[in-house]
Design an enzyme around this catalytic site. Structure first.
Site, PDB file in Angstrom:
ATOM      1  CG  HIS A  28      47.949  45.360  42.682  1.00 10.86           C
ATOM      2  ND1 HIS A  28      46.879  46.134  42.283  1.00 10.86           N
ATOM      3  CD2 HIS A  28      47.586  44.068  42.470  1.00 10.86           C
ATOM      4  CE1 HIS A  28      45.920  45.350  41.830  1.00 10.86           C
ATOM      5  NE2 HIS A  28      46.315  44.090  41.933  1.00 10.86           N
ATOM      6  NE  ARG A  36      42.999  44.508  43.962  1.00 10.99           N
ATOM      7  CZ  ARG A  36      41.681  44.598  44.008  1.00 10.99           C
ATOM      8  NH1 ARG A  36      41.091  45.452  44.824  1.00 10.99           N
ATOM      9  NH2 ARG A  36      40.928  43.827  43.241  1.00 10.99           N
ATOM     10  NE  ARG A  38      41.111  45.916  40.216  1.00 14.86           N
ATOM     11  CZ  ARG A  38      39.848  45.557  40.438  1.00 14.86           C
ATOM     12  NH1 ARG A  38      38.962  46.467  40.849  1.00 14.86           N
ATOM     13  NH2 ARG A  38      39.459  44.310  40.251  1.00 14.86           N
ATOM     14  CE1 TYR A  45      45.748  38.251  47.530  1.00 17.56           C
ATOM     15  CE2 TYR A  45      43.610  37.978  46.495  1.00 17.56           C
ATOM     16  CZ  TYR A  45      44.774  38.696  46.660  1.00 17.56           C
ATOM     17  OH  TYR A  45      44.972  39.850  45.947  1.00 17.56           O
ATOM     18  CG  HIS A  89      38.905  39.604  42.588  1.00 23.60           C
ATOM     19  ND1 HIS A  89      39.613  38.884  43.542  1.00 23.60           N
ATOM     20  CD2 HIS A  89      39.762  40.553  42.145  1.00 23.60           C
ATOM     21  CE1 HIS A  89      40.833  39.389  43.657  1.00 23.60           C
ATOM     22  NE2 HIS A  89      40.945  40.393  42.820  1.00 23.60           N
ATOM     23  CE  LYS A  99      41.498  45.223  36.640  1.00 28.30           C
ATOM     24  NZ  LYS A  99      42.129  43.917  36.365  1.00 28.30           N
TER      25      LYS A  99
END
Length: 298
Positions: A244, A247, A148, A279, A270, A172
């Site tokens: 992004h 990514r 990110r 994806y 994630h 995150k």
């Protein structure tokens, strides 16, 4: 309770109790600030403790006129969290957004770049300028590690474990993970670090920050966006791209080449594999390849 105090307490709750990242806290805060601005402009004197569902509905109705369904849905979610916090703290007994439905939105597939596009972008970097080596290292790192943009700008020299072939990434909620890094990207980072960064006048507090601007301070997220957009214009790339996008391309290309979702999930950081599953919608050929490779009666 005034709105300013309620918002301040809410942000503190998100940081301390829920452990959210600075960017996430800022996004939640902006949702509440939009409502506060609406109340002020319309001279509505309803505090967080007494604001009615009808006021919220009118605000959302007016707000929806200027934004798409995805933005509207995210804002409703942010406000719902704010009022749930007030209930949690016993300031309210009800949530005025409880019966307000978010607009239905389709699942947005991520934009990706081809390997040819990525090579063109990197080759368009002017290496005769000092920032050229830095920008090449930035794009190589974004793509080869799937970071990110905030993870990239916060990357430290002390996070580089090149002997082991990994970098430590803080994602995150300040959650850390180790991501493998290929030799070529290590080479570009070392080239920037040794030939460019070492000659900067580094500002106090940024001694360990890897990617710096010419004044010796940490690069901003906006600067990374600018670098990428300028390169896209330079090669006449007919796509709207951002950090992004690299990514997304990283994950999609891994999947196309046979990587499993669990591995991609770990590298992307994630929390839920459901997020990574998007994806599969980008490259459905992977499903066919898996069936042909592993089914016992193929």
């Amino acid at each position: 309770m005034k709105w300013s105090q309620a918002l301040k307490d809410f942000k503190l709750y998100l940081k301390i109790e829920r452990g959210l990242s600075t960017n996430s806290i800022s996004s939640y805060g902006l949702d509440v600030e939009k409502l506060i601005t609406y109340l002020e402009l319309n001279e509505i004197n309803e505090t967080p403790l007494i604001i009615q569902k009808e006021t919220i509905q009118q605000f959302i109705y007016d707000f929806a006129k200027t934004v798409n369904a995805r933005t509207q849905s995210r804002m409703i979610s942010g406000l719902r969290s704010f009022f749930n916090y007030l209930i949690f703290e016993d300031y309210r007994t009800d949530n005025p957004l409880e019966l307000i439905e978010s607009p239905k939105i389709g699942r947005k597939l991520p934009d990706t770049l081809s390997l040819e596009d990525i090579n063109k972008l990197i080759n368009a970097i002017d290496l005769s300028k000092p920032e050229g080596e830095r920008n090449r290292a930035i794009l190589e790192t974004l793509y080869s590690c799937g970071l990110r943009v905030s993870e990239l700008t916060n990357l430290k020299i002390s996070d580089l474990f090149f002997d082991e072939g990994f970098i430590k990434v803080t994602g995150k909620g300040d959650k850390q993970r180790f991501v493998p890094i290929v030799d070529s990207t290590q080479k570009f980072i070392n080239c920037y670090k040794n030939e460019v960064r070492n000659h900067l006048s580094i500002q106090k507090g940024h001694e360990d920050t890897l990617f710096l601007n010419r004044r010796g301070k940490q690069l901003t997220r906006a600067m990374i966006f600018t670098i990428i957009k300028q390169l896209a214009v330079k090669i006449d790339l007919n796509k709207i791209i951002s950090p992004h996008t690299f990514r997304h391309s990283f994950a999609t290309h891994l999947l196309e080449n046979g990587a499993d979702l669990r591995t991609i999930q770990l590298m992307l950081g994630h929390e839920s594999i459901t997020t990574t599953e998007i994806y599969m919608h980008v490259d459905k050929s992977h499903l066919k390849n898996v069936l042909q490779t592993f089914h016992p009666r193929k």
